[in-house]
Enzyme design. Structure first.
Site, PDB file in Angstrom:
ATOM      1  N   GLU A 114       0.873  -1.184   0.000  1.00  0.00           N
ATOM      2  CA  GLU A 114       0.000   0.000   0.000  1.00  0.00           C
ATOM      3  C   GLU A 114       0.897   1.216   0.000  1.00  0.00           C
ATOM      4  OE1 GLU A 114      -2.327  -0.267   3.596  1.00  0.00           O
ATOM      5  OE2 GLU A 114      -2.454  -2.425   3.288  1.00  0.00           O
ATOM      6  N   TYR A 225      -6.566   2.178   6.226  1.00  0.00           N
ATOM      7  CA  TYR A 225      -5.719   1.056   5.845  1.00  0.00           C
ATOM      8  C   TYR A 225      -5.631  -0.081   6.848  1.00  0.00           C
ATOM      9  CZ  TYR A 225      -2.679   4.082   8.587  1.00  0.00           C
ATOM     10  OH  TYR A 225      -2.177   4.893   9.562  1.00  0.00           O
ATOM     11  N   CYS A 406      15.556  47.842   2.082  1.00  0.00           N
ATOM     12  CA  CYS A 406      14.516  47.373   1.182  1.00  0.00           C
ATOM     13  C   CYS A 406      14.976  47.487  -0.273  1.00  0.00           C
ATOM     14  CB  CYS A 406      13.242  48.191   1.395  1.00  0.00           C
ATOM     15  SG  CYS A 406      11.927  47.751   0.249  1.00  0.00           S
TER      16      CYS A 406
HETATM   17  P1  AMP Z   1       6.040   6.428  11.175  1.00  0.00           P
HETATM   18  O1  AMP Z   1       5.173   7.618  11.432  1.00  0.00           O
HETATM   19  O2  AMP Z   1       7.233   6.714  10.335  1.00  0.00           O
HETATM   20  O3  AMP Z   1       6.287   5.600  12.414  1.00  0.00           O
HETATM   21  O4  AMP Z   1       5.174   5.494  10.218  1.00  0.00           O
HETATM   22  C1  AMP Z   1       4.075   4.790  10.706  1.00  0.00           C
HETATM   23  C2  AMP Z   1       2.831   5.486  10.299  1.00  0.00           C
HETATM   24  O5  AMP Z   1       2.625   5.455   8.908  1.00  0.00           O
HETATM   25  C3  AMP Z   1       1.617   4.826  10.847  1.00  0.00           C
HETATM   26  O6  AMP Z   1       1.375   5.185  12.164  1.00  0.00           O
HETATM   27  C4  AMP Z   1       0.553   5.368   9.946  1.00  0.00           C
HETATM   28  O7  AMP Z   1       0.037   6.560  10.507  1.00  0.00           O
HETATM   29  C5  AMP Z   1       1.275   5.761   8.677  1.00  0.00           C
HETATM   30  N1  AMP Z   1       0.765   5.101   7.471  1.00  0.00           N
HETATM   31  C6  AMP Z   1       0.500   5.743   6.312  1.00  0.00           C
HETATM   32  N2  AMP Z   1       0.029   4.921   5.378  1.00  0.00           N
HETATM   33  C7  AMP Z   1      -0.032   3.689   5.947  1.00  0.00           C
HETATM   34  C8  AMP Z   1      -0.451   2.410   5.471  1.00  0.00           C
HETATM   35  N3  AMP Z   1      -0.885   2.218   4.211  1.00  0.00           N
HETATM   36  N4  AMP Z   1      -0.386   1.383   6.337  1.00  0.00           N
HETATM   37  C9  AMP Z   1       0.065   1.560   7.595  1.00  0.00           C
HETATM   38  N5  AMP Z   1       0.477   2.739   8.092  1.00  0.00           N
HETATM   39  C10 AMP Z   1       0.439   3.801   7.283  1.00  0.00           C
HETATM   40 ZN    ZN Z   2      10.351  49.250   0.983  1.00  0.00          ZN
END
Ligand code: AMP
Ligand code: ZN
Length: 669
Positions: A114, A225, A406
């Site tokens: 995804e 998702y 300026c």
């Molecule tokens: P990070 O913020 O780098 O820890 O990445 C994890 C976050 O990616 C998760 O908490 C989700 O909010 C986000 N995320 C975005 N798209 C997806 C997806 N397709 N599946 C799972 N997490 C996702």
């Molecule tokens: Zn000016």
């Protein structure tokens, strides 16, 4: 009769829900916006007349209105984990090896890919098909209850369709598509405010806005998702996406199942470039083991699932030469340093300029003229310089000294305590400020003066005919006709347009003055509350922030504006020319008494002695003010039967007096 009305209300709700779904989830509207609005208005009216059929999930509540003073912290029933990141093929193959180690070499693993949507994560609880609560990720164990705000996002279903589990959490990302983000920024810039930095921070900031009506106005979306729950009735991740889609959630179709990591890598590479065609920002691909049973066997580390991993896209970065820095002066005098670059291709567009934001950022980068710089085009629409390739620094590179004067008028620049931007204080003699202010003044949302545009204003300014907005009202046709591109007809149009603007309502005039932070909405609120320019000018800081939606920043800006003698002269002139500086008498309710003067009111629950509308008119007729939500500014909450969350909130605040309908009437007698 009442059964018929209830039926009608329910049918309209169903119908509008379906149209919302077609429009926001499927991107496939079946009726026009106009038709939708008519139906929505009809429902609004019916609900207003029949509060006994109140439903907290009615489509009319999508416009928001509830105000949250403090977001409650709530525990997640199922922890929200983070994701481990990988950045290359080797790391991804290492992950695969770990999977087989746990599941056994014979295991049959399927992967679901995804996109990783870049926004703010959210967990939404549904019970019996109805949205119950939405919680931010927080620290993963507990987050903030932002239900009222999430309910205003139109792609989030309030009621589900089909065959859903009784109780589950669904997770997704609140995002702000580029187009909507850009529109929001255009408006900010037009109001002389700092634009938002990127869609992601703006989306996550939106979740914590106190006024849900403000959230409703932002074009946010929710992409889902993941399901969490005890009895979901699905076996795989891929199936869960399909199911969620069938219950009415917006689940992007860009997901695919693969058997091998090399196929996964192909998907990643494909989307590494195709992502630029998407209407929203993504920062990678999330790869998940499809089978729930295998997921369970793999389990979690202390912070992330072992069955999923993110493969991060590299922000597209290119190297080019910084040729020079120029400084732009905005309508409010704010200075923006702009990097002029040797032309270079990024993400399919030619880039010649990049923003350097302000002096602090330039200092931090330590960049010199002639340097090879790294330019990135990420979520920000304007490319930015993210670093310097010091190895390539030429011997003759020139240290960058921030402009002291300026570029347009030569006045020494100033910098206010606590503000990042420098600005040119020469409001009355600096061309881009003068022209910019007049342009703002005549714009459609302000004085809406026909026959005048940016070029004409510049022409008039260059020919010494205008130096500020008041000068427009002294213009004579004989002065305009001899100018370049002008003729009798066009000159006459300008004179007519200027004259017609004297009838434009006060709130638009106030907006047109271009006072910092006073946008359209703020201008409206000020006019409604104070009614005349004199009252606004005389208002103290405390009186200003008393007004619904007027915060400290706006109050300070107003006071500073009116303290300036130049502005006083300008206002006097405009008043003498006959512009509107008070609320139209016809719009003013004739005051019957001042019994409620200085007091604020809000009505909730089912009212029996009068309708909400009648009540609000009574408040105004007796000198009081109606508020839209429970805040510290609220004095009285008039609660009818079945008063719900507003009453609870008022009681919690402790500063609001709760009245019955009769007690409210007694206040006026
Ligand atoms: P990070 O913020 O780098 O820890 O990445 C994890 C976050 O990616 C998760 O908490 C989700 O909010 C986000 N995320 C975005 N798209 C997806 C997806 N397709 N599946 C799972 N997490 C996702
Ligand atoms: Zn000016």
């Amino acid at each position: 009769m009442s059964i018929e009305i209830e039926k009608k209300i329910q049918n309209l709700r169903k119908e509008l829900q379906e149209h919302n779904y077609n429009y926001y989830v499927l991107d496939n509207p079946l009726i026009s916006d106009f038709e939708f609005d008519i139906k929505l208005k009809e429902l609004q009216q019916l609900e207003e007349d029949h509060p006994e059929f109140y439903d907290e999930n009615s489509p009319t509540l999508r416009v928001g209105g509830a105000v949250t003073d403090k977001f409650n912290t709530v525990r997640h029933e199922f922890r929200m984990y983070s994701l481990d990141n990988t950045y290359n093929k080797e790391e991804l193959e290492d992950w695969e090896k770990r999977l087989y180690k746990v599941l056994g070499e014979e295991a049959d693993i399927e992967y679901v890919c995804e996109l990783k949507y870049d926004g703010a994560s959210i967990s939404i609880r549904y019970e019996n098909g109805v949205l119950k609560q939405a919680i931010t990720r927080g620290d993963g164990f507990q987050g903030d209850d932002v239900t009222t705000n999430i309910k205003t996002i139109k792609s989030v279903p309030l009621k589900l369709k089909g065959n859903y589990p009784d109780k589950f959490d669904i997770r997704g990302e609140i995002i702000l598509p580029f187009e909507g983000f850009q529109k929001m920024n255009e408006e900010k810039i037009a109001n002389g405010e700092e634009p938002y930095a990127n869609p992601r921070n703006t989306a996550s900031g939106s979740l914590k806005l106190q006024d849900s009506a403000e959230v409703a106005k932002r074009p946010l979306e929710c992409l889902l998702y993941f399901l969490a729950g005890d009895y979901l009735g699905v076996e795989t991740q891929f199936e869960s996406l399909e199911k969620a889609r069938s219950w009415g959630f917006k689940v992007p179709k860009i997901s695919a199942k693969f058997k091998t990591i090399s196929e996964v890598l192909k998907f990643v590479n494909e989307w590494d470039t195709k992502r630029f065609e998407l209407p929203y920002e993504t920062d990678g691909v999330v790869i998940k083991v499809n089978s729930y049973q295998q997921q369970e066997e793999l389990g979690y580390t202390s912070k992330a699932p072992r069955w999923a991993v993110a493969y991060k896209f590299k922000a597209e970065q290119v190297e080019t030469i910084l040729e020079s820095v120029t400084y732009q002066v905005g309508r409010t005098g704010a200075i923006t340093p702009v990097a002029n670059l040797q032309a270079v291709q990024i993400a399919g567009t030619t880039v010649r300029r990049a923003s350097l934001h302000n002096a602090d950022i330039i200092d931090k980068l330590g960049v010199r003229i002639g340097d090879a710089v790294y330019v990135e085009k990420g979520g920000e629409i304007i490319p930015k310089i993210v670093g310097v390739n010091l190895e390539k620094r030429p011997k003759n590179s020139i240290e960058l000294e921030y402009a002291t004067h300026c570029p347009e008028c030569g006045t020494e620049l100033m910098r206010k305590e606590g503000e990042a931007a420098h600005y040119c204080p020469n409001e009355e003699g600096c061309a881009p400020q003068i022209v910019g202010k007049v342009e703002h003044f005549i714009s459609r949302k302000a004085l809406d003066i026909d026959g005048l545009g940016g070029e004409t204003i510049e022409l008039l300014y260059k020919n010494n005919l205008i130096h500020n907005v008041a000068d427009l009202y002294e213009l004579k046709a004989e002065q305009i006709i001899p100018l370049e591109r002008m003729a009798e007809k066009s000159a006459q149009n300008i004179i007519e347009g200027v004259k017609a603007s004297k009838k434009i309502p006060f709130e638009k005039v106030l907006y047109g003055l271009g006072i910092r932070f006073v946008g359209e909405t703020v201008a409206k609120k000020l006019v409604k509350h104070f009614k005349t320019i004199d009252a606004i000018q005389k208002a103290t800081y405390d009186e200003l922030i008393e007004v619904d939606d007027i915060g400290t920043r706006i109050a300070e800006s107003l006071i500073e504006y009116f303290e300036d003698e130049k502005h006083q002269t300008l206002l006097n002139r405009l008043q003498n020319y006959g512009l509107q500086f008070k609320l139209n008498e016809e719009d003013l309710p004739t005051l019957e008494s001042t019994a409620l003067e200085g007091k604020t009111f809000l009505f909730t629950g089912k009212l029996t002695l009068f309708t909400r509308n009648e009540a609000q008119i009574m408040v105004e007729k007796h000198g009081g003010t109606n508020l839209s939500g429970v805040t510290k500014k609220l004095n009285y909450l008039v609660a009818g039967e079945k008063a719900g969350s507003k009453l609870a909130k008022a009681e919690k605040l402790g500063t609001v007096e709760v009245l019955s309908e009769q007690q409210f009437l007694d206040l006026m007698n």
